[in-house]
Enzyme design. Sequence first.
Site, short mmCIF file in Angstrom:
data_model
loop_
_atom_site.label_atom_id
_atom_site.label_comp_id
_atom_site.label_asym_id
_atom_site.label_seq_id
_atom_site.Cartn_x
_atom_site.Cartn_y
_atom_site.Cartn_z
N GLU A 21 -4.65 -0.84 -1.30
CA GLU A 21 -5.96 -0.88 -0.67
C GLU A 21 -6.87 -0.03 -1.55
OE1 GLU A 21 -6.06 0.09 3.50
OE2 GLU A 21 -8.24 -0.02 3.58
N ASP A 67 0.79 -1.25 0.00
CA ASP A 67 0.00 0.00 0.00
C ASP A 67 0.82 1.29 0.00
OD1 ASP A 67 -1.86 -1.99 0.23
OD2 ASP A 67 -2.76 -1.28 2.08
N THR A 97 0.53 0.86 6.53
CA THR A 97 1.18 1.25 7.76
C THR A 97 1.52 0.00 8.56
OG1 THR A 97 -0.90 1.48 9.02
CG2 THR A 97 -0.07 3.45 7.88
N LYS A 155 -6.76 -4.82 -2.92
CA LYS A 155 -7.39 -5.58 -1.83
C LYS A 155 -8.43 -4.69 -1.14
CE LYS A 155 -3.58 -4.53 1.37
NZ LYS A 155 -4.28 -3.50 2.12
N CYS A 203 -2.11 -2.44 7.67
CA CYS A 203 -2.09 -3.39 6.54
C CYS A 203 -0.85 -4.28 6.52
CB CYS A 203 -2.26 -2.63 5.23
SG CYS A 203 -3.93 -1.96 5.08
N1 TIU Z 1 -2.66 0.42 4.25
C1 TIU Z 1 -3.10 0.64 5.48
O1 TIU Z 1 -2.39 0.44 6.45
N2 TIU Z 1 -4.40 1.15 5.61
C2 TIU Z 1 -4.80 1.96 6.63
O2 TIU Z 1 -5.97 2.35 6.71
N3 TIU Z 1 -3.85 2.35 7.54
C3 TIU Z 1 -3.99 3.24 8.57
O3 TIU Z 1 -3.06 3.35 9.37
N4 TIU Z 1 -5.10 3.97 8.67
#
Ligand code: TIU
Length: 223
Positions: free
Chosen positions: A72, A24, A158, A129, A162
């Site tokens: 995402e 992501d 993060t 995803k 994810c």
């Molecule tokens: N890709 C991912 O980690 N999606 C999130 O929503 N992360 C947050 O930290 N919000």
Amino acid sequence: MTPLEARPFPYAYDLASTLLVIIDMQRDFIEPGGFGESLGNDVSRLSAIVPACQKVLKAWRDNGGQVLYTREAHREDLSDCPPAKRNRGNPSLRIGDVGPMGRILVAGHPGSDIVPALAPQGQEWVIDKPGKGMFYKTGLSERLQAAGVSHLIFMGVTTEVCVQTSMREANDRGYDCLLLEDCTESYFPEYKQAILDMVRAQGAIVGWTAHSESLLRQLSSGS
Ligand code: TIU
């Protein structure tokens, strides 16, 4: 290959059966005006890891390694986005709303693109995803099995959302997972540290962690 210097102990893998997984690294999380900022986060922490990710990606590609990107990103009609996810956190811009980079977390809109510095090349795998984990509703298990993959080296954002969810899903499916600690980031430094500690605790209960220098040294020595 010589096992990598890692924690809690060296990580052994073969390049041919290992994927570099980039979770992501999208404009929606890393640039102002996207989903991350709409949740009230300071996104500047995340852009800081792009150069380290770039170095690893280049070395991995130079050695003929395979790459898997995740994004995402939801369908245009949001049929794969449960209302609970859309409404959670009362963000200023919800998933599907139009922001400065197009519709938030919708596939095909500029915000869902991987940041240009890490853009996918050629035949590299890119999967969208709908959840936080990369195995949920993506058909990834079957693809990894067909390709004979056994090891996954993770970068991305993060750390505690994810990346962690995807690593845990992969660990339960029998993959040996390594997280590159300077190539992942969170909006919350204390959460990142907690995940690094948690992953490698109890004899690598979820997987291994290593600094990217450890991987770069090994790739450049060809051992
Ligand atoms: N890709 C991912 O980690 N999606 C999130 O929503 N992360 C947050 O930290 N919000």
